[in-house]
Design an enzyme around this catalytic site. Sequence first.
Site, PDB file in Angstrom:
ATOM      1  N   ASP A  19      59.881  75.206  50.578  1.00 15.35           N
ATOM      2  CA  ASP A  19      58.625  75.361  49.854  1.00 15.35           C
ATOM      3  C   ASP A  19      57.419  74.814  50.594  1.00 15.35           C
ATOM      4  O   ASP A  19      56.381  74.627  49.980  1.00 15.35           O
ATOM      5  CB  ASP A  19      58.729  74.708  48.467  1.00 15.35           C
ATOM      6  N   GLU A  20      57.544  74.556  51.900  1.00 14.81           N
ATOM      7  CA  GLU A  20      56.356  74.079  52.591  1.00 14.81           C
ATOM      8  C   GLU A  20      56.380  74.395  54.070  1.00 14.81           C
ATOM      9  O   GLU A  20      57.448  74.540  54.683  1.00 14.81           O
ATOM     10  CB  GLU A  20      56.145  72.579  52.370  1.00 14.81           C
ATOM     11  N   ASP A  73      51.971  74.342  50.495  1.00 20.70           N
ATOM     12  CA  ASP A  73      53.044  73.792  49.665  1.00 20.70           C
ATOM     13  C   ASP A  73      53.101  74.590  48.358  1.00 20.70           C
ATOM     14  O   ASP A  73      52.144  74.618  47.590  1.00 20.70           O
ATOM     15  CB  ASP A  73      52.734  72.312  49.392  1.00 20.70           C
TER      16      ASP A  73
END
Length: 347
Positions: free
Chosen positions: A109-110, A11
């Site tokens: 973002d992950e 993350d």
Amino acid sequence: MTVASWVLHVDLDQFLAAVEVLRRPELAGRPVVVGGKGDPTQRAVVATASYEARRFGVRSGMPLRTAAARCPDAVFLPADNAHYEAVSQEVMAVLRARPGVVVEVMGWDEAFVGADTDDPEALAAEIRGAVRAATRLECSVGIGDNMLRAKIATEFAKPGTGGGAYRLTAANWAEVMFDRPTRALWGIGAKTARKLADRGIHTVRELAGTDPAALAAELGPALGPWYVQLGRGIGRAEVEGTPWVARSRSHETTFQTDLADWADVREQVVALARRVAAEIRAEDRPAARVAVKVRFTPFSTYTRSATLEAPTLDADRFAAAALEVLEKFTSRRPVRLLGVRAEFTRP
DNA sequence: TCTGGGGTCCTAGGACCC
DNA sequence: TCTGGGGTCCTAGGACCC
């Protein structure tokens, strides 16, 4: 040491704000708020706030206006989605470059990384170093024996609380999670937490000890038992590397000034429908259904939808269908938001 | 301080058919 | 005479997540 199957949840830290600081280094250390067009007087919300801005109480999802009130000195920047998408792909490429891993992307973002290793902490450190070297971005890594535990572990790995990585498995689940509120679980939001609390279930321990059949009767045949599984830390353990096939494509717009004239509403629905049609044509995924979303002033939101006579890629036909669905709305109150969604046929 | 945009999945009721 | 039960599709809404 024995080689076992692990799930890592990677993350990126304050992703949008961090990306903006990279291209404007003079912003380093300042409170940065990314969202909307970067104008805190407009109708828009915070997409990401830097840690410096969070210290003032600025949070994702908060109206920009509120963020400006809490942190008047913050730098407000417009969201540059195309750029974030490009940077995200660089990061995902770094993850996929590690030999023998499976990567399942969960958003800009992950991502989950599935790997067989005897030292998941070493792999987490390698990943953090590789992402940093390639992109100058920092990330936190949750380590788990399934995706649920890896995802939750990331919370304990974040700057300020963790050291970049944290391991959460069946071995320490009860110790770490049992005294926490059910809201701490991935999949339980404010509404469900309240419903559970109404039934005397406040903590993860209490949820884990609940009879799944009893909760099925009260909260739904699938959701009820699933919540109990969440409490027990049970979830999917296999990371899927196969590319995701989208179920739908949509666009929506909140107007800076409400639309009072229904002719304007029709016009905007056609414009949104044409945007969606252009995209599904580019993807060569015909629309089987069309849905139109209307948010009236102040905030009541409704959706109407219809199955098309036949799936279509044709912009005129799709726009006409969207207009037909719009006619299901009879109220002529001022309109704050319009949305149009195409749903694909399930393969 | 009035609340973005893009998604996914589940539930429940009614229609409709056998 | 007015009653069955299962299966599937359609639609609207709810909840959650990034």
